[in-house]
Design an enzyme around this catalytic site. Structure first.
Site, short mmCIF file in Angstrom:
data_model
loop_
_atom_site.label_atom_id
_atom_site.label_comp_id
_atom_site.label_asym_id
_atom_site.label_seq_id
_atom_site.Cartn_x
_atom_site.Cartn_y
_atom_site.Cartn_z
N LYS A 61 0.86 -1.18 0.00
CA LYS A 61 0.00 0.00 0.00
C LYS A 61 0.90 1.23 0.00
O LYS A 61 2.02 1.18 0.51
CB LYS A 61 -0.88 0.02 1.25
CG LYS A 61 -2.12 0.87 1.11
CD LYS A 61 -3.12 0.16 0.23
CE LYS A 61 -4.51 0.70 0.33
NZ LYS A 61 -5.48 -0.28 -0.18
N1 GLU Z 1 -7.07 0.03 -3.45
C1 GLU Z 1 -7.82 -1.14 -3.75
C2 GLU Z 1 -7.89 -2.06 -2.55
O1 GLU Z 1 -7.75 -1.62 -1.42
C3 GLU Z 1 -7.34 -1.83 -5.03
C4 GLU Z 1 -5.92 -2.26 -5.04
C5 GLU Z 1 -5.42 -2.75 -6.39
O2 GLU Z 1 -6.17 -2.77 -7.34
O3 GLU Z 1 -4.24 -3.11 -6.45
O4 GLU Z 1 -8.18 -3.21 -2.64
#
Ligand code: GLU
Length: 458
Positions: free
Chosen positions: A131
């Protein structure tokens, strides 16, 4: 099985797991990262997971922090702080979104990265978890400033990411446009690399620039797929089902629109601008259009020639925060930020199922209260895994130079979501625990088996 069962294993056991002391964790019980690790260790205990896998999963592999200057429109420079946390890559490249929010902190990003590891494992996409974030309030900046902030952040973390190593995506405060600027910046900095390869540096791109059909609605669609799979357990059907939605951004608005199209009634919504109730069910397409135009749900109906906007078919009645939580519904979808449902909110909620569109929307006290009241929680690592699943489809399409049609994307997404829901249900039966612990157990078991066959280097 119904919701009223008393789980044999509480969400977070009261005793502090010995791994916390071994790894010298802080003792603050309100810390989001500690809470996320506590759920992980609790599930690990039920699985009797090897000690080495527990300590590996309790900390991210890499925590990257950057500071970078950006020129504002008035000519002065501001320094921004950004993060990329790479939690685990035993199942595949690090994967996870980037959020732009004024409250971004290292511990939150660590927690969200851990959740990505679990999410990818649970839905069986071959990725690890990561993240990122920038401490910035996008509402305070012009599009030009946001573009420069995005490009400087992309350039600051580009030595640490790669199309087969760590692949960012949108999250809170970022969108397809952010990803287009991100990918363009990365491609400019890698002139030797094949363009098609460099395009895979991020997912969630605009369709015109390598994005997948169905990615924009994917997280909301995944929430719906999981709810639909679980409904028979609650003797509920979509037709006429009452739904409330907290947060009307990408995830909340898409989940609401898809459910309304299927015959459900979205009767209460709330975001940072206010709360609205309409027992006839909102016209969710019109509400989404209003939100996109004005920045929030407040005032919906008042700008559409519907008189005062109070209790009209299209608009809704303005309600307080407490009234929002107390509105009787079948399904409550928290799709805003983390930790919004605490004990106080959980005690007021009047629903059968909570389907977590946001990551970690319940704090432990809220979680315990929902459990005590027999309200079933479909946890985020299951319910909101649709976004990363379609991100994986986008990455596969980019890698193999093909374009899937929207129907194929939806069918494949549904297959992943339904299988993940069944995996979670089986784990719940096996361990006689709540759904959150079950989802973590199903995810961790896959990770544990992979570590078993791979071993630990050297
Ligand atoms: N931000 C989204 C999540 O928390 C998508 C992450 C992604 O597509 O890599 O799942």
């Amino acid at each position: 099985m119904t919701t009223a069962q008393t789980p044999a294993s509480n969400v977070i056991s009261e005793a502090r797991d010995p791994v916390f002391d071994e790894l010298d964790f802080p003792t603050d019980p309100d810390n989001l990262y500690t809470q996320t690790v506590a759920v992980t260790l609790h599930a690990a205990e039920l699985l009797d997971l090897r000690h080495r896998v527990r300590i590996i999963c309790a900390q991210p592999k890499n925590e990257i922090m950057v500071h970078f200057p950006v020129r504002m429109d008035d000519g002065h420079h501001r320094l921004f702080k950004g993060y990329r946390v790479q939690h685990n890559n035993v199942l595949g490249p690090y994967k996870g979104g980037v959020r732009f929010h004024p409250e971004v902190h290292l511990d939150d990003v660590k927690s969200l990265a851990l959740l990505m590891t679990m999410k990818c494992s649970l839905v069986r996409v071959p990725y690890g978890g990561a993240k990122g974030g920038v401490k910035v309030n996008p509402r305070e900046h012009t599009p030009d400033e946001m573009q420069r902030i995005t490009r400087r952040f992309a350039s600051a973390i580009s030595p640490f990411i790669g199309p087969d190593y760590d692949i960012p995506a949108p999250d809170v405060g970022t969108n397809a446009q952010t990803m287009a600027w991100f990918a363009d910046t990365y491609m400019m900095s890698q002139p030797q690399s094949n363009t098609q390869d460099a395009l895979r540096i991020v997912t969630g791109k605009p369709v015109e620039f390598g994005g997948s059909l169905g990615r924009e609605k994917a997280t909301g669609q995944g929430v719906v797929d999981v709810v639909v799979e679980m409904l028979p357990e609650f003797n509920l059907s979509i037709e006429g089902m009452r739904v409330s939605v907290l947060g009307f951004g990408n995830v909340g608005s898409w989940a609401a629109r898809i459910l309304a199209d299927m015959g459900a009634k979205v009767v209460a919504v709330m975001d940072h601008t206010g709360g609205l109730r309409n027992d006839e069910g909102f016209d969710c397409d019109a509400l989404a259009a209003h939100t996109a135009k004005t920045g929030g749900v407040a005032g919906f109906g008042q700008d559409a020639g519907s008189g005062s906007g109070q209790n009209t078919a299209q608009g809704g009645q303005a309600i307080s925060e407490d009234e929002f939580y107390q509105t009787p519904v079948d399904v409550f979808i928290p799709a805003a930020l983390e930790q919004m449902i605490k004990h106080r909110q959980a005690a007021m909620m009047n629903c059968k199922i909570v389907a977590e569109g946001a990551n970690s929307p319940c704090d432990p006290s809220g979680d315990r209260e929902l459990q005590r009241r027999g309200i079933e929680v479909l946890p985020a690592i299951l319910a909101n895994a649709g976004g990363v699943t379609v991100s994986y489809f986008e990455w596969v399409q980019n890698k193999s130079c093909v374009i899937w049609d929207a129907e194929h994307v939806d069918t494949e997404l549904n297959r992943h979501m339904v299988m993940a829901a069944r995996r979670t249900r089986l784990a719940r039966q096996r361990f006689k625990c709540d759904m959150r612990t079950a989802a973590f157990a199903a995810a961790l078991e896959h990770i544990g088996k992979t570590y078993d066959v791979r071993g630990i280097f050297p």
